[in-house]
Design a protein around this motif. Structure first.
Motif: not given
Length: 191
Positions: A33, A36-37, A39
């Motif tokens: 997670w 993804l943050t 990104e």
């Protein structure tokens, strides 16, 4: 230690694997997670490249601060010298030491980022970098402190050796919160 080796602090590899495998799977998802943050913040980090350089230090330092406190708390539990009493001066001294260490490290991060920014042509001023570094860093330090206490206490109460669980929990959770806080503060300051 009991004859079966099931007491707190057991060195039996089956107990450690049984305890740690599910925990590490969950923590891997949590760290995903954070990735993804990161990104999702690509445009911000591309526009202000010096922030991308600050990310690993920001996140890593927060986890290290939490790991240090967790280790100290775990040792105190093993020695039987703590009950997590809010009146315990040694606990408060440890918390204040972590906060003082965080303040000095994150101030140094701001200085280092600014100096490096001068070399690479960053457009961010020192006050801006200092504000981002200190607000993010001190917030991450508070998260690290809270999760250090929670992970150590809950592990101990569950009969699991806090030495096995606290550092992976704290460093991974602080990675995620550190990323969210740093990106959030940077976005607020720069918009």
């Amino acid at each position: 230690m009991s004859a079966r080796g099931d007491s707190l602090g057991s060195w039996r590899w089956t107990r450690i694997v049984r305890t740690m495998f599910p925990l590490l799977v969950v923590l891997s998802v949590i760290v995903l997670w954070a990735g993804l943050t990161l990104e999702g913040a690509r445009s911000l980090l591309e526009e202000f490249g010096i922030l991308a350089i600050m990310v690993p230090t920001m996140v890593g330092t927060g986890g290290n601060l939490g790991a240090t406190l967790s280790s100290r708390l775990s040792t105190r539990f093993h020695l039987g010298t703590t009950t997590l009493d809010p009146r315990d001066r040694v606990l408060w001294a440890n918390v204040l030491a972590i906060l003082a260490l965080a303040a000095s490290i994150f101030a140094a991060l701001a200085v280092g980022a600014y100096l490096l920014g001068l070399v690479v042509g960053s457009t961010l001023s020192f006050p801006t970098l200092f504000l981002i570094s200190m607000v993010s860093g001190m917030s991450v330090a508070v998260v690290a402190i809270v999760f250090s206490f929670a992970a150590t206490y809950l592990s101990y109460r569950a009969g699991i050796d806090p030495d096995d669980t606290t550092i992976p929990i704290v460093t991974n959770v602080v990675d995620v919160f550190g990323m969210l806080i740093f990106i959030g503060v940077s976005t607020l300051v720069l918009t």
